[in-house]
Design a protein around this motif. Structure first.
Motif, PDB file in Angstrom:
ATOM      1  N   UNK A   1     -21.294 -22.484  52.716  1.00 60.65           N
ATOM      2  CA  UNK A   1     -21.448 -22.111  54.002  1.00 60.65           C
ATOM      3  C   UNK A   1     -22.397 -23.047  54.687  1.00 60.65           C
ATOM      4  N   UNK A   2     -22.142 -23.889  55.653  1.00 64.06           N
ATOM      5  CA  UNK A   2     -22.952 -24.792  56.251  1.00 64.06           C
ATOM      6  C   UNK A   2     -22.538 -24.713  57.747  1.00 64.06           C
ATOM      7  N   UNK A   3     -23.368 -24.557  58.633  1.00 68.58           N
ATOM      8  CA  UNK A   3     -23.359 -24.494  60.170  1.00 68.58           C
ATOM      9  C   UNK A   3     -24.394 -24.425  60.776  1.00 68.58           C
ATOM     10  N   UNK A   4     -24.271 -24.598  62.181  1.00 70.58           N
ATOM     11  CA  UNK A   4     -25.571 -24.673  62.766  1.00 70.58           C
ATOM     12  C   UNK A   4     -26.180 -26.143  62.815  1.00 70.58           C
ATOM     13  N   UNK A   5     -27.306 -26.116  62.898  1.00 69.87           N
ATOM     14  CA  UNK A   5     -28.334 -27.461  62.999  1.00 69.87           C
ATOM     15  C   UNK A   5     -27.843 -28.223  61.555  1.00 69.87           C
ATOM     16  N   UNK A   6     -27.344 -29.649  61.934  1.00 69.19           N
ATOM     17  CA  UNK A   6     -27.007 -30.495  61.168  1.00 69.19           C
ATOM     18  C   UNK A   6     -28.133 -30.513  59.908  1.00 69.19           C
ATOM     19  N   UNK A   7     -27.891 -30.574  58.605  1.00 68.87           N
ATOM     20  CA  UNK A   7     -28.586 -30.747  57.492  1.00 68.87           C
ATOM     21  C   UNK A   7     -27.830 -31.666  56.563  1.00 68.87           C
ATOM     22  N   UNK A   8     -28.610 -33.039  56.646  1.00 64.53           N
ATOM     23  CA  UNK A   8     -27.846 -34.160  55.618  1.00 64.53           C
ATOM     24  C   UNK A   8     -27.880 -33.569  54.042  1.00 64.53           C
ATOM     25  N   UNK A   9     -28.899 -33.070  53.584  1.00 62.77           N
ATOM     26  CA  UNK A   9     -28.909 -32.658  52.256  1.00 62.77           C
ATOM     27  C   UNK A   9     -27.863 -31.689  51.729  1.00 62.77           C
ATOM     28  N   UNK A  10     -27.538 -30.769  52.692  1.00 64.93           N
ATOM     29  CA  UNK A  10     -26.655 -29.735  52.551  1.00 64.93           C
ATOM     30  C   UNK A  10     -25.178 -30.371  52.272  1.00 64.93           C
ATOM     31  N   UNK A  11     -24.971 -31.387  53.175  1.00 66.63           N
ATOM     32  CA  UNK A  11     -23.780 -32.168  53.127  1.00 66.63           C
ATOM     33  C   UNK A  11     -23.488 -32.898  51.972  1.00 66.63           C
ATOM     34  N   UNK A  12     -24.589 -33.369  51.584  1.00 67.41           N
ATOM     35  CA  UNK A  12     -24.625 -34.157  50.424  1.00 67.41           C
ATOM     36  C   UNK A  12     -24.312 -33.321  49.085  1.00 67.41           C
ATOM     37  N   UNK A  13     -25.145 -32.282  49.054  1.00 65.85           N
ATOM     38  CA  UNK A  13     -24.913 -31.257  48.124  1.00 65.85           C
ATOM     39  C   UNK A  13     -23.574 -30.805  47.884  1.00 65.85           C
ATOM     40  N   UNK A  14     -22.805 -30.634  48.972  1.00 65.27           N
ATOM     41  CA  UNK A  14     -21.562 -29.765  49.358  1.00 65.27           C
ATOM     42  C   UNK A  14     -20.382 -31.061  48.630  1.00 65.27           C
ATOM     43  N   UNK A  15     -20.849 -32.160  48.774  1.00 66.49           N
ATOM     44  CA  UNK A  15     -19.961 -33.207  48.128  1.00 66.49           C
ATOM     45  C   UNK A  15     -19.950 -33.013  46.735  1.00 66.49           C
TER      46      UNK A  15
ATOM     47  N   UNK B   1     -24.675 -11.653  57.004  1.00 62.02           N
ATOM     48  CA  UNK B   1     -23.540 -11.213  56.799  1.00 62.02           C
ATOM     49  C   UNK B   1     -22.177 -12.079  56.716  1.00 62.02           C
ATOM     50  N   UNK B   2     -22.562 -13.281  57.204  1.00 59.88           N
ATOM     51  CA  UNK B   2     -21.445 -14.192  57.019  1.00 59.88           C
ATOM     52  C   UNK B   2     -20.920 -14.543  55.810  1.00 59.88           C
ATOM     53  N   UNK B   3     -21.591 -14.423  54.789  1.00 58.99           N
ATOM     54  CA  UNK B   3     -21.304 -14.493  53.360  1.00 58.99           C
ATOM     55  C   UNK B   3     -19.966 -13.418  52.875  1.00 58.99           C
ATOM     56  N   UNK B   4     -20.422 -12.484  52.892  1.00 58.71           N
ATOM     57  CA  UNK B   4     -19.247 -11.146  52.476  1.00 58.71           C
ATOM     58  C   UNK B   4     -18.321 -11.304  53.347  1.00 58.71           C
ATOM     59  N   UNK B   5     -18.448 -11.577  54.819  1.00 54.52           N
ATOM     60  CA  UNK B   5     -17.371 -11.611  55.540  1.00 54.52           C
ATOM     61  C   UNK B   5     -16.267 -12.729  55.369  1.00 54.52           C
ATOM     62  N   UNK B   6     -16.769 -13.773  54.952  1.00 51.99           N
ATOM     63  CA  UNK B   6     -16.032 -15.075  54.641  1.00 51.99           C
ATOM     64  C   UNK B   6     -15.406 -14.960  53.240  1.00 51.99           C
ATOM     65  N   UNK B   7     -16.358 -14.367  52.343  1.00 50.71           N
ATOM     66  CA  UNK B   7     -15.434 -14.115  51.165  1.00 50.71           C
ATOM     67  C   UNK B   7     -14.464 -13.075  51.120  1.00 50.71           C
TER      68      UNK B   7
ATOM     69  N   UNK C   1     -20.046 -19.308  62.758  1.00 51.54           N
ATOM     70  CA  UNK C   1     -20.374 -18.185  62.521  1.00 51.54           C
ATOM     71  C   UNK C   1     -19.094 -17.088  62.396  1.00 51.54           C
ATOM     72  N   UNK C   2     -19.231 -16.003  61.476  1.00 52.43           N
ATOM     73  CA  UNK C   2     -18.008 -14.914  61.457  1.00 52.43           C
ATOM     74  C   UNK C   2     -18.810 -13.859  61.722  1.00 52.43           C
ATOM     75  N   UNK C   3     -19.790 -13.492  61.427  1.00 50.90           N
ATOM     76  CA  UNK C   3     -20.629 -12.415  61.591  1.00 50.90           C
ATOM     77  C   UNK C   3     -22.237 -12.769  62.048  1.00 50.90           C
ATOM     78  N   UNK C   4     -22.940 -11.814  61.833  1.00 56.50           N
ATOM     79  CA  UNK C   4     -24.759 -11.987  62.140  1.00 56.50           C
ATOM     80  C   UNK C   4     -25.179 -12.359  61.002  1.00 56.50           C
ATOM     81  N   UNK C   5     -25.822 -13.507  60.918  1.00 58.12           N
ATOM     82  CA  UNK C   5     -26.933 -13.748  60.031  1.00 58.12           C
ATOM     83  C   UNK C   5     -26.329 -13.780  58.497  1.00 58.12           C
TER      84      UNK C   5
END
Length: 301
Positions: free
Chosen positions: A1-15, A40-46, A34-38
């Motif tokens: 789950x990565x969205x919003x402001x760019x985060x290079x470390x998150x992208x590297x970790x996802x790789x 709640x994105x995690x359970x909504x996406x799963x 975003x699918x939901x608020x804050x």
């Protein structure tokens, strides 16, 4: 789950996670909006991914989903994520997770692709509406998941969710980097997770990623060089033996064939299996206690 402001470390970790998934022939999905608020994105996406899987023909579905937060890094890709799952005969288990000193941690966990999991996530998402006084904290989705998992009513069979949850030793799949104490794991562990580091997370993740990307052999080693093949097999053997003994005693609950002492020992074992199954020593002790009491009564009945 990565969205919003760019985060290079998150992208590297996802790789590292994407490469790990490909190595073991598994799919890989990332939420990038975003699918939901804050939280709640995690359970909504799963819930979305689970629904998509269940719409497939049974032979085409994944059996399990593994959720990993973006602030985690695979450091030993030679450990299969399936290694820690329950054997096929323990089909009553639908949630495999871990806990820490604060309770359930949902940074890394497994969910079986099943209608049980759909029901669990729906109740999790609905909690702010039907239980507005539940006292959900900052990590509201995690708190809601924990509360639902410990329910003894509701769910697909109206018996709650506790008996389908197993908390395995956290260091197996959810090993932390601590602010003061550093990495709590060892060479050969599958990943490192960075919960609660806040302002220093970027530096910690960057340091780890530099090592994993440039010198992977520092943490990587073959499964046979680790303890995991043996300890996971022993763990599930002990869990199975304890669960089967509990079910044997439960079947006699409404008869006169068991004493109050035996039923109390059985209840104690069941509670550990549902809430503290990461303590394999305690499971063994309580199983032995129940077995001794049960056999004694059987001999003298």
């Amino acid at each position: 789950m990565v969205y919003g402001k760019s985060n290079t470390n998150f992208e590297r970790a996802l790789k590292t996670h994407e490469s790990h998934s490909k190595q073991w022939g598994n799919g890989f999905e990332v939420l990038r909006q975003d699918l939901a608020t804050g939280f709640w994105n995690k359970p909504t996406y799963i819930l979305h991914v689970l629904t998509q899987e269940l719409m497939k023909a049974p032979r085409e579905r994944a059996e399990w989903l593994m959720w990993v937060d973006a602030d985690s890094i695979i450091i030993n890709p030679d450990i299969s994520p399936e290694l820690f799952l329950p054997p096929a005969d323990l089909s009553q288990i639908h949630f495999v997770g871990t806990r820490d000193e604060n309770g359930l941690n949902t940074g890394i966990f497994y969910l079986r692709v099943s209608t049980w999991s759909i029901s669990f996530l729906i109740e999790t998402l609905a909690m702010p509406l039907y239980e507005p006084d539940a006292g959900l904290g900052r990590s509201a989705d995690q708190d809601a998941m924990s509360l639902v998992l410990h329910k003894e009513i509701g769910g697909p069979s109206n018996q709650g969710y506790r008996d389908a949850m197993v908390l395995i030793p956290r260091l197996w799949i959810n090993t932390y980097e601590r602010e003061e104490d550093g990495y709590e794991g060892k060479r050969g562990d599958m990943l490192v997770h960075f919960p609660g580091l806040e302002e220093t997370r970027r530096k910690h993740m960057g340091d780890w990623l530099d090592v994993v990307e440039s010198r992977p052999g520092v943490w990587r080693c073959a499964l046979e060089e680790t303890e995991y093949w043996n300890v996971t097999r022993e763990y599930w053997r002990e869990f199975r033996a304890a669960y089967e003994l509990w079910k044997e005693v439960e079947a006699l609950q409404d008869t006169e064939d068991i004493s109050d002492a035996t039923w109390q020992a059985a209840t104690d074992l069941k509670k550990i299996l549902e809430t503290e199954a990461d303590d394999i020593v305690k499971i063994g002790q309580l199983r032995s206690k129940l077995s001794s009491t049960f056999q004694f009564e059987g001999v003298n009945s």
